[in-house]
Design a protein around this motif. Structure first.
Motif, PDB file in Angstrom:
ATOM      1  N   TYR A 147       0.891  -1.197   0.037  1.00 10.39           N
ATOM      2  CA  TYR A 147      -0.005   0.129   0.120  1.00 10.39           C
ATOM      3  C   TYR A 147       0.915   1.151   0.226  1.00 10.39           C
ATOM      4  CZ  TYR A 147      -3.860  -2.992   1.315  1.00 10.39           C
ATOM      5  OH  TYR A 147      -5.074  -3.900   1.615  1.00 10.39           O
ATOM      6  N   SER A 148       0.513   2.283  -1.073  1.00 15.81           N
ATOM      7  CA  SER A 148       1.506   3.364  -1.031  1.00 15.81           C
ATOM      8  C   SER A 148       0.723   4.478  -1.520  1.00 15.81           C
ATOM      9  CB  SER A 148       2.791   3.205  -1.787  1.00 15.81           C
ATOM     10  OG  SER A 148       2.320   2.918  -3.047  1.00 15.81           O
ATOM     11  N   ILE A 149       1.149   5.630  -1.677  1.00 14.15           N
ATOM     12  CA  ILE A 149       0.506   6.868  -2.361  1.00 14.15           C
ATOM     13  C   ILE A 149       0.162   6.420  -3.867  1.00 14.15           C
ATOM     14  CG2 ILE A 149       2.610   8.092  -2.580  1.00 14.15           C
ATOM     15  CD1 ILE A 149      -0.826   9.902  -2.314  1.00 14.15           C
ATOM     16  N   PHE A 150       1.229   5.702  -4.502  1.00 14.52           N
ATOM     17  CA  PHE A 150       1.271   5.174  -5.927  1.00 14.52           C
ATOM     18  C   PHE A 150       0.018   4.252  -6.093  1.00 14.52           C
ATOM     19  CE2 PHE A 150       5.359   6.425  -4.675  1.00 14.52           C
ATOM     20  CZ  PHE A 150       5.519   7.739  -5.539  1.00 14.52           C
ATOM     21  N   SER A 151      -0.165   3.122  -5.089  1.00 11.69           N
ATOM     22  CA  SER A 151      -1.115   2.102  -5.437  1.00 11.69           C
ATOM     23  C   SER A 151      -2.522   2.745  -5.179  1.00 11.69           C
ATOM     24  CB  SER A 151      -0.952   1.184  -4.363  1.00 11.69           C
ATOM     25  OG  SER A 151      -1.282   1.510  -3.052  1.00 11.69           O
TER      26      SER A 151
ATOM     27  N   ALA B 173       3.710  -2.161  24.823  1.00 14.28           N
ATOM     28  CA  ALA B 173       2.710  -2.160  23.785  1.00 14.28           C
ATOM     29  C   ALA B 173       2.715  -0.919  23.188  1.00 14.28           C
ATOM     30  CB  ALA B 173       1.283  -2.429  24.267  1.00 14.28           C
ATOM     31  N   LEU B 174       2.851   0.105  23.800  1.00 16.23           N
ATOM     32  CA  LEU B 174       2.780   1.566  23.255  1.00 16.23           C
ATOM     33  C   LEU B 174       4.096   1.729  22.526  1.00 16.23           C
ATOM     34  CD1 LEU B 174       1.715   4.359  23.229  1.00 16.23           C
ATOM     35  CD2 LEU B 174       2.727   4.808  25.393  1.00 16.23           C
ATOM     36  N   LYS B 175       5.073   1.198  22.861  1.00 23.14           N
ATOM     37  CA  LYS B 175       6.486   1.351  21.900  1.00 23.14           C
ATOM     38  C   LYS B 175       6.093   0.701  20.631  1.00 23.14           C
ATOM     39  CE  LYS B 175       9.796   1.732  25.485  1.00 23.14           C
ATOM     40  NZ  LYS B 175      10.003   1.056  26.923  1.00 23.14           N
ATOM     41  N   ILE B 176       5.616  -0.549  20.610  1.00 22.05           N
ATOM     42  CA  ILE B 176       5.324  -1.343  19.234  1.00 22.05           C
ATOM     43  C   ILE B 176       4.455  -0.241  18.476  1.00 22.05           C
ATOM     44  CG2 ILE B 176       4.268  -3.371  18.061  1.00 22.05           C
ATOM     45  CD1 ILE B 176       5.129  -4.950  20.728  1.00 22.05           C
ATOM     46  N   TRP B 177       3.365   0.141  19.242  1.00 22.27           N
ATOM     47  CA  TRP B 177       2.150   1.123  18.455  1.00 22.27           C
ATOM     48  C   TRP B 177       2.945   2.215  17.814  1.00 22.27           C
ATOM     49  CZ3 TRP B 177      -2.748   0.191  17.480  1.00 22.27           C
ATOM     50  CH2 TRP B 177      -3.287  -0.467  18.482  1.00 22.27           C
ATOM     51  N   GLU B 178       3.866   2.691  18.249  1.00 19.08           N
ATOM     52  CA  GLU B 178       4.611   3.954  17.603  1.00 19.08           C
ATOM     53  C   GLU B 178       5.204   3.605  16.451  1.00 19.08           C
ATOM     54  OE1 GLU B 178       7.004   4.943  20.915  1.00 19.08           O
ATOM     55  OE2 GLU B 178       5.947   6.760  21.473  1.00 19.08           O
ATOM     56  N   GLY B 179       5.399   2.136  15.789  1.00 20.48           N
ATOM     57  CA  GLY B 179       5.948   2.110  14.714  1.00 20.48           C
ATOM     58  C   GLY B 179       5.063   1.099  13.697  1.00 20.48           C
ATOM     59  N   LEU B 180       3.790   0.725  14.348  1.00 17.28           N
ATOM     60  CA  LEU B 180       2.970  -0.239  13.847  1.00 17.28           C
ATOM     61  C   LEU B 180       2.562  -0.011  12.466  1.00 17.28           C
ATOM     62  CD1 LEU B 180       2.020  -3.150  14.632  1.00 17.28           C
ATOM     63  CD2 LEU B 180      -0.098  -1.660  15.427  1.00 17.28           C
ATOM     64  N   SER B 181       2.208   1.416  12.146  1.00 10.70           N
ATOM     65  CA  SER B 181       1.741   1.420  10.660  1.00 10.70           C
ATOM     66  C   SER B 181       2.877   1.083   9.676  1.00 10.70           C
ATOM     67  CB  SER B 181       1.283   2.955  10.535  1.00 10.70           C
ATOM     68  OG  SER B 181       0.050   3.072  11.091  1.00 10.70           O
ATOM     69  N   GLN B 182       4.065   1.411  10.088  1.00 11.24           N
ATOM     70  CA  GLN B 182       4.971   1.268   9.200  1.00 11.24           C
ATOM     71  C   GLN B 182       5.335  -0.124   8.973  1.00 11.24           C
ATOM     72  OE1 GLN B 182       5.130   3.781  11.458  1.00 11.24           O
ATOM     73  NE2 GLN B 182       4.965   5.395  10.050  1.00 11.24           N
ATOM     74  N   GLU B 183       5.217  -0.700  10.342  1.00 15.05           N
ATOM     75  CA  GLU B 183       5.616  -2.283  10.177  1.00 15.05           C
ATOM     76  C   GLU B 183       4.553  -3.319   9.457  1.00 15.05           C
ATOM     77  OE1 GLU B 183       6.136  -4.034  14.268  1.00 15.05           O
ATOM     78  OE2 GLU B 183       6.094  -6.144  13.131  1.00 15.05           O
ATOM     79  N   LEU B 184       3.132  -2.710   9.568  1.00 18.24           N
ATOM     80  CA  LEU B 184       2.143  -3.583   8.772  1.00 18.24           C
ATOM     81  C   LEU B 184       2.140  -2.927   7.443  1.00 18.24           C
ATOM     82  CD1 LEU B 184      -0.353  -3.917  11.949  1.00 18.24           C
ATOM     83  CD2 LEU B 184       1.198  -5.522  11.040  1.00 18.24           C
ATOM     84  N   ASN B 185       2.622  -1.806   7.280  1.00 22.70           N
ATOM     85  CA  ASN B 185       2.435  -1.317   5.876  1.00 22.70           C
ATOM     86  C   ASN B 185       0.696  -1.157   5.832  1.00 22.70           C
ATOM     87  OD1 ASN B 185       1.755  -2.157   2.410  1.00 22.70           O
ATOM     88  ND2 ASN B 185       2.402  -0.189   3.148  1.00 22.70           N
ATOM     89  N   TYR B 186       0.256  -0.499   6.956  1.00 22.64           N
ATOM     90  CA  TYR B 186      -1.286  -0.479   6.970  1.00 22.64           C
ATOM     91  C   TYR B 186      -1.437   0.648   8.143  1.00 22.64           C
ATOM     92  CZ  TYR B 186      -6.037  -2.185   6.671  1.00 22.64           C
ATOM     93  OH  TYR B 186      -7.347  -2.354   6.228  1.00 22.64           O
ATOM     94  N   ASN B 187      -2.157   1.797   7.468  1.00 22.95           N
ATOM     95  CA  ASN B 187      -2.293   2.924   8.361  1.00 22.95           C
ATOM     96  C   ASN B 187      -3.297   2.701   9.542  1.00 22.95           C
ATOM     97  OD1 ASN B 187      -2.246   5.390   9.609  1.00 22.95           O
ATOM     98  ND2 ASN B 187      -3.214   6.444   7.838  1.00 22.95           N
TER      99      ASN B 187
END
Ligand SMILES: [Zn+2]
Lengths: 417, 91
Positions: free
Chosen positions: A5-9, A97-111
């Motif tokens: 998922y990206s701006i291009f897709s 958990a909070l520390k994982i939240w902070e990078g979760l969107s990037q990790e999952l490629n899902y906002n």
């Protein structure tokens, strides 16, 4: 391989009216046997499957869900995320958990729309002031950001709060955790589902567990509405229905399942840019990106699996909301619903092995499990894969109710999680 | 949200009552002889049934008397109300 998922897709799919998006996860029939099966396709269960595949290379696994994924408490909570818990064990768990939240969107490629808009907890009496100040100090000793705000600072941070000292429960101050905030609850379930599916995890919806087959002291598999599934490891993440599943294996848990209610208003322009929680008057409010006020109420006092809850509970909450935020007096509430929360006697979760080999439980999150979703999944996956808890969830074992080594978060975290 | 027929006052809204949780959990007669597992069972472990559950209720905003209720927790329908000390009904 899934398309990224990206701006291009997004632009590319706009040209075909968004009708050609690849499906986010498959819809497989269950295989005869898996290395592990997760019972419950909410955020915690899907996160568990994701981390089992990602960190422990267990990809021949399945998640079975009796309804649709994210249709239970994952889609019913008020999306508050914070880690300002009193005790060391809880601070470790929730801040993980909070520390994982902070990078979760990037990790999952899902906002997942994680928004660190801050969570403010208000004090309404002298005991609240003492408890919240103590909690602030405890948080800071554990490296968790927390500050105490005097009444005028509360007003400055959230100007629509009525800080008059003449109201029934005046605001005497509050605490603020700036790293805390909210996330889009459905997106969390969908993001983990998509990520787990990509690594080969079978996500099987409309598949209800009807029985657990045991051979002496170990598990052999699950009876489901889609037939028998053989497996040596079962991780149960069934929230309000945990006791029902435990009963199938002949286990008893220290849980009571109760309705917890929430409601949303009609959408309005941005008016509140943080999350405000008032534990002693049972009123929690934030504003969604769509503009609805998201309001959390309390639990009913009785056991029920009805996903409804009583009107008087909502009435109490709205009374408190109106006194604290007179500006909302003309707001119309659009929807109200309930979720069934499994509450432990010490208001802390269970992430644990059991007396039955191969049977693991992740339950007892009570009124506040959403915030812990990524950490809970990570630690439960570790526990299942290694047959031993991670050091961060060792204190949350089921034997604490025998040893007496409880993690009592009732007083400090109060009713609101 | 449901009505409860108090055996002493009659039918009232549930909000007048307080739930006392699972009924028929007998207080240990010889507490000093219990081991940790038995204490855990008595203090913390609950059936938490989805279906008909026997529970204690108190008419807190009424006569303040305790009584037992057999209630289906899957739909909040009350099957039977009976007094403290009585055996649970066969349903
Ligand atoms: Zn009465």
């Amino acid at each position: 391989m899934k398309n990224k998922y990206s701006i291009f897709s997004l632009i590319k799919n706009a040209f075909s009216n968004h009708e050609n998006w690849q499906r986010a996860w498959r819809d497989p029939e269950p295989k005869k046997e898996y290395d592990a099966v997760i019972v419950g396709g909410g955020g915690h269960g899907l996160a568990t499957a994701y981390y089992l595949a990602k960190k422990h290379n267990l990809t021949n696994i399945a998640v079975v869900e009796k309804g649709w994924i994210g249709g239970g408490n994952t889609g019913r909570n008020t999306t508050i995320i914070r880690s300002n818990y009193l005790w060391d064990a809880s601070a470790g768990l929730y801040d993980h958990a909070l520390k994982i939240w902070e990078g979760l969107s990037q990790e999952l490629n899902y906002n997942v729309m994680f928004s660190q808009r801050g969570v403010m907890n208000l004090a309404h009496n002298l005991q609240d002031v003492r408890d919240l100040k103590r909690r602030t100090h405890a948080n800071r000793l554990n490296g968790i950001d927390a500050v105490w705000l005097e009444t005028n600072e509360v007003k400055k941070f959230c100007p629509i709060i009525n800080t008059s000292q003449d109201i029934r429960y005046p605001v005497l101050g509050g605490t603020l955790q700036k790293r805390a905030g909210t996330a889009r609850h459905d997106a969390v379930a969908w993001g983990y589902a998509r990520g787990a599916d990509e690594m080969g995890v079978d996500i099987i919806q409309n598949c209800e567990v009807k029985g657990i087959k045991r051979n002496g002291d170990s598990v052999e598999g699950l009876e489901t509405t889609k037939g028998f599934i053989k497996t040596k490891k079962i991780g149960v993440v069934a929230a309000g229905h945990s006791s029902v599943i435990a009963n199938m294996a002949g286990l008893k848990l220290p849980l009571e399942s109760k309705p917890l209610q929430a409601l949303v208003s009609e959408p309005v322009k941005p008016i509140i840019d943080t999350v405000v929680m008032s534990n002693s008057v049972h009123a929690y409010v934030s504003q969604s990106d769509k503009g609805e006020l998201v309001i959390g109420a309390g639990t009913d006092s009785y056991v029920s699996y009805t996903q409804k809850g009583s009107f008087n509970i909502v009435e109490e909450t709205l009374k408190a909301i109106l006194e604290l935020y007179p500006i909302f007096s003309r707001m119309k509430m659009l929807r109200q619903w309930g979720g069934i929360v499994d509450i432990c006697p010490d208001a802390s979760p269970i992430i644990s092995k059991t007396s039955i080999k191969g049977l693991y439980f992740n339950c007892g999150w009570g009124t506040g499990g959403f915030k812990a979703t990524p950490g809970s999944g990570d630690l439960f996956a570790h526990t299942i894969a290694n047959d031993e808890p991670h050091k961060l969830n060792a204190a949350f074992n089921i034997n604490r109710f025998v040893s007496g080594d409880l993690v009592d978060e009732h007083g400090a975290a109060a009713v609101a999680h | 949200m449901f009505l409860i027929n108090c055996p002493y006052c009659g039918e009232r809204d549930q909000s007048e009552f307080v739930s006392g949780g699972e009924a028929h959990i007998a207080r240990p007669k010889q507490p000093t002889e219990l081991n940790d597992d038995q204490w855990a069972e008595y203090l913390f472990m609950r059936k938490n049934i989805k279906g008909i559950q026997f529970e204690r209720w108190n008419h807190a905003h009424g006569c303040r008397k305790w009584f037992n209720v057999a209630r289906d927790t899957s739909n909040d329908k009350i099957e039977k109300i009976y007094k403290m000390g009585e055996q649970p009904p066969k349903l």
